[in-house]
Design a protein around this motif. Sequence first.
Motif, PDB file in Angstrom:
ATOM      1  N   ILE A  79      20.342 -45.182  16.066  1.00 44.04           N
ATOM      2  CA  ILE A  79      19.848 -46.454  16.521  1.00 44.04           C
ATOM      3  C   ILE A  79      21.019 -47.080  17.556  1.00 44.04           C
ATOM      4  CG2 ILE A  79      18.712 -48.618  16.312  1.00 44.04           C
ATOM      5  CD1 ILE A  79      17.602 -46.980  13.525  1.00 44.04           C
ATOM      6  N   PRO A  80      20.867 -47.487  18.531  1.00 48.17           N
ATOM      7  CA  PRO A  80      21.972 -48.308  19.211  1.00 48.17           C
ATOM      8  C   PRO A  80      21.938 -49.733  18.371  1.00 48.17           C
ATOM      9  CG  PRO A  80      20.158 -47.665  20.728  1.00 48.17           C
ATOM     10  CD  PRO A  80      19.836 -47.334  19.456  1.00 48.17           C
ATOM     11  N   ALA A  81      23.340 -50.094  18.343  1.00 51.69           N
ATOM     12  CA  ALA A  81      23.525 -51.396  17.531  1.00 51.69           C
ATOM     13  C   ALA A  81      24.667 -52.354  18.146  1.00 51.69           C
ATOM     14  CB  ALA A  81      23.666 -51.025  16.197  1.00 51.69           C
ATOM     15  N   VAL A  82      24.595 -53.333  18.089  1.00 49.53           N
ATOM     16  CA  VAL A  82      25.685 -54.232  18.433  1.00 49.53           C
ATOM     17  C   VAL A  82      26.446 -54.955  17.217  1.00 49.53           C
ATOM     18  CG1 VAL A  82      26.574 -56.388  19.854  1.00 49.53           C
ATOM     19  CG2 VAL A  82      24.897 -54.670  20.926  1.00 49.53           C
ATOM     20  N   VAL A  83      27.413 -55.021  17.006  1.00 52.56           N
ATOM     21  CA  VAL A  83      28.012 -55.450  15.771  1.00 52.56           C
ATOM     22  C   VAL A  83      28.847 -56.694  16.007  1.00 52.56           C
ATOM     23  CG1 VAL A  83      27.750 -53.481  14.264  1.00 52.56           C
ATOM     24  CG2 VAL A  83      29.834 -53.795  15.508  1.00 52.56           C
ATOM     25  N   ILE A  84      28.963 -57.802  15.742  1.00 58.24           N
ATOM     26  CA  ILE A  84      29.495 -59.161  16.036  1.00 58.24           C
ATOM     27  C   ILE A  84      30.583 -59.413  14.904  1.00 58.24           C
ATOM     28  CG2 ILE A  84      29.259 -61.513  16.820  1.00 58.24           C
ATOM     29  CD1 ILE A  84      26.205 -60.423  17.415  1.00 58.24           C
ATOM     30  N   ASN A  85      31.664 -59.380  15.133  1.00 55.83           N
ATOM     31  CA  ASN A  85      32.890 -59.713  14.091  1.00 55.83           C
ATOM     32  C   ASN A  85      32.348 -59.085  12.776  1.00 55.83           C
ATOM     33  OD1 ASN A  85      34.361 -61.186  15.713  1.00 55.83           O
ATOM     34  ND2 ASN A  85      33.721 -63.294  15.071  1.00 55.83           N
ATOM     35  N   GLN A 159      33.748 -51.719  23.177  1.00 52.06           N
ATOM     36  CA  GLN A 159      34.263 -52.880  22.664  1.00 52.06           C
ATOM     37  C   GLN A 159      34.417 -54.084  23.554  1.00 52.06           C
ATOM     38  OE1 GLN A 159      38.141 -52.094  20.629  1.00 52.06           O
ATOM     39  NE2 GLN A 159      37.183 -50.984  19.292  1.00 52.06           N
ATOM     40  N   LEU A 160      34.110 -55.219  23.386  1.00 51.39           N
ATOM     41  CA  LEU A 160      34.600 -56.494  23.907  1.00 51.39           C
ATOM     42  C   LEU A 160      35.479 -57.262  23.006  1.00 51.39           C
ATOM     43  CD1 LEU A 160      34.251 -58.619  26.127  1.00 51.39           C
ATOM     44  CD2 LEU A 160      32.052 -59.360  25.046  1.00 51.39           C
ATOM     45  N   ILE A 161      36.529 -57.290  23.161  1.00 52.42           N
ATOM     46  CA  ILE A 161      37.677 -57.954  22.284  1.00 52.42           C
ATOM     47  C   ILE A 161      37.838 -59.300  23.022  1.00 52.42           C
ATOM     48  CG2 ILE A 161      39.775 -58.077  21.289  1.00 52.42           C
ATOM     49  CD1 ILE A 161      37.731 -55.696  20.515  1.00 52.42           C
ATOM     50  N   GLU A 162      37.804 -60.792  22.693  1.00 51.03           N
ATOM     51  CA  GLU A 162      38.201 -61.857  22.897  1.00 51.03           C
ATOM     52  C   GLU A 162      39.191 -62.427  22.186  1.00 51.03           C
ATOM     53  OE1 GLU A 162      33.993 -63.189  25.089  1.00 51.03           O
ATOM     54  OE2 GLU A 162      34.869 -64.440  23.532  1.00 51.03           O
ATOM     55  N   PHE A 163      40.231 -62.946  22.934  1.00 50.03           N
ATOM     56  CA  PHE A 163      41.194 -63.502  22.055  1.00 50.03           C
ATOM     57  C   PHE A 163      40.770 -64.906  21.733  1.00 50.03           C
ATOM     58  CE2 PHE A 163      43.396 -60.197  24.369  1.00 50.03           C
ATOM     59  CZ  PHE A 163      44.227 -59.700  23.332  1.00 50.03           C
ATOM     60  N   GLY A 164      41.323 -65.329  20.540  1.00 52.36           N
ATOM     61  CA  GLY A 164      40.876 -66.485  19.950  1.00 52.36           C
ATOM     62  C   GLY A 164      39.541 -66.530  19.305  1.00 52.36           C
ATOM     63  N   GLY A 165      38.798 -67.424  19.392  1.00 53.69           N
ATOM     64  CA  GLY A 165      37.455 -67.747  18.615  1.00 53.69           C
ATOM     65  C   GLY A 165      37.589 -67.981  17.274  1.00 53.69           C
ATOM     66  N   ASP A 166      36.464 -67.367  16.641  1.00 48.38           N
ATOM     67  CA  ASP A 166      36.376 -67.601  15.291  1.00 48.38           C
ATOM     68  C   ASP A 166      35.356 -66.598  14.556  1.00 48.38           C
ATOM     69  OD1 ASP A 166      33.991 -68.973  15.377  1.00 48.38           O
ATOM     70  OD2 ASP A 166      34.748 -70.834  15.213  1.00 48.38           O
ATOM     71  N   HIS A 167      34.966 -66.705  13.313  1.00 53.36           N
ATOM     72  CA  HIS A 167      34.130 -65.709  12.984  1.00 53.36           C
ATOM     73  C   HIS A 167      32.603 -65.893  13.227  1.00 53.36           C
ATOM     74  CE1 HIS A 167      32.717 -62.919  10.033  1.00 53.36           C
ATOM     75  NE2 HIS A 167      31.644 -63.798   9.477  1.00 53.36           N
ATOM     76  N   SER A 168      32.354 -66.823  13.689  1.00 52.18           N
ATOM     77  CA  SER A 168      31.020 -67.272  14.148  1.00 52.18           C
ATOM     78  C   SER A 168      30.764 -66.574  15.836  1.00 52.18           C
ATOM     79  CB  SER A 168      30.742 -68.876  14.404  1.00 52.18           C
ATOM     80  OG  SER A 168      31.434 -69.347  15.402  1.00 52.18           O
ATOM     81  N   PHE A 169      31.942 -66.119  16.315  1.00 49.55           N
ATOM     82  CA  PHE A 169      31.997 -65.718  17.740  1.00 49.55           C
ATOM     83  C   PHE A 169      31.726 -66.883  18.678  1.00 49.55           C
ATOM     84  CE2 PHE A 169      31.533 -63.202  21.372  1.00 49.55           C
ATOM     85  CZ  PHE A 169      32.476 -62.296  21.301  1.00 49.55           C
ATOM     86  N   ASN A 170      32.395 -67.674  18.822  1.00 46.09           N
ATOM     87  CA  ASN A 170      32.356 -68.847  19.975  1.00 46.09           C
ATOM     88  C   ASN A 170      32.152 -68.263  21.380  1.00 46.09           C
ATOM     89  OD1 ASN A 170      33.251 -70.942  18.087  1.00 46.09           O
ATOM     90  ND2 ASN A 170      35.273 -70.793  18.588  1.00 46.09           N
ATOM     91  N   GLY A 171      30.977 -69.251  21.710  1.00 44.56           N
ATOM     92  CA  GLY A 171      30.667 -68.607  23.280  1.00 44.56           C
ATOM     93  C   GLY A 171      29.866 -67.478  23.100  1.00 44.56           C
ATOM     94  N   PHE A 172      28.931 -67.311  22.152  1.00 45.76           N
ATOM     95  CA  PHE A 172      28.192 -65.988  21.890  1.00 45.76           C
ATOM     96  C   PHE A 172      27.223 -65.742  23.387  1.00 45.76           C
ATOM     97  CE2 PHE A 172      23.927 -64.552  20.083  1.00 45.76           C
ATOM     98  CZ  PHE A 172      24.147 -63.363  19.887  1.00 45.76           C
ATOM     99  N   GLU A 173      26.899 -66.841  23.845  1.00 48.23           N
ATOM    100  CA  GLU A 173      26.124 -66.599  25.019  1.00 48.23           C
ATOM    101  C   GLU A 173      26.666 -65.863  25.988  1.00 48.23           C
ATOM    102  OE1 GLU A 173      26.865 -69.642  23.330  1.00 48.23           O
ATOM    103  OE2 GLU A 173      24.963 -70.330  22.535  1.00 48.23           O
ATOM    104  N   ARG A 174      27.828 -65.861  26.288  1.00 44.99           N
ATOM    105  CA  ARG A 174      28.517 -65.385  27.378  1.00 44.99           C
ATOM    106  C   ARG A 174      28.356 -63.803  27.082  1.00 44.99           C
ATOM    107  NH1 ARG A 174      33.057 -68.186  25.270  1.00 44.99           N
ATOM    108  NH2 ARG A 174      33.827 -66.476  24.701  1.00 44.99           N
ATOM    109  N   ALA A 175      28.043 -63.158  25.909  1.00 43.32           N
ATOM    110  CA  ALA A 175      27.864 -61.941  25.805  1.00 43.32           C
ATOM    111  C   ALA A 175      26.504 -61.493  25.926  1.00 43.32           C
ATOM    112  CB  ALA A 175      28.542 -61.440  24.364  1.00 43.32           C
ATOM    113  N   PHE A 176      25.523 -62.369  26.234  1.00 48.51           N
ATOM    114  CA  PHE A 176      23.951 -62.037  26.172  1.00 48.51           C
ATOM    115  C   PHE A 176      23.887 -60.684  27.313  1.00 48.51           C
ATOM    116  CE2 PHE A 176      21.869 -66.244  24.738  1.00 48.51           C
ATOM    117  CZ  PHE A 176      22.409 -65.948  23.482  1.00 48.51           C
TER     118      PHE A 176
END
Length: 187
Positions: A79-85, A159-176
């Motif tokens: 099954i396709p899956a997106v995994v966030i942090n 992979q989409l690797i962003e520098f900075g951020g945090d465990h909640s994945f700041n700016g999640f909407e950018r990845a929609f």
Amino acid sequence: MVKRVIYIHGFNSSEKSYKAVRFGELMAHYDVDYCVPRLNHEPIEAIVVLEQLLTPNTVLLGSSLGGFFATYLSQRYQIPAVVINPAVAPYTLLEPILGPNYNPYQDYNYQLQSRHIDALKALTVTELKHPELLYLLQQTGDEVLNFQHAIKYYSQCKQLIEFGGDHSFNGFERAFSSIVDFLKIRY
């Protein structure tokens, strides 16, 4: 065509997590069944609940421990899956907190026991046989999980690797848009 999108929340979280709610708002514009089951601390029970929700043309999103579960389901059922942090080896993080715990988002007390650690170890996918089915969203500022473990473990995956951020994945909407494209969710 994607018919169901399942969001899998993390440890000590709930179906009301920010990312689950925000992605649900986006999914309201699509012709899909969007599910966010409430999962408790029992790993095997969580997997059973999730497996019961799987239908043909299901895709997954998982955050933290939910990413660990999404990886297991993705590889087992293709099954396709997106995994966030995602948690790569959650049992190592939970061993130090064995004993009484409280989930503030679901408002219940529970005992985290060694059998839960053993269950997580049993669910570990040691080799990704279908890395093309996984998309890693990772921020290097994750204060809970070592981002390097995820980058290495998912090295054969998109992979989409962003520098900075945090465990909640700041700016999640950018990845929609990249999430929707990867999962092939259509209007």
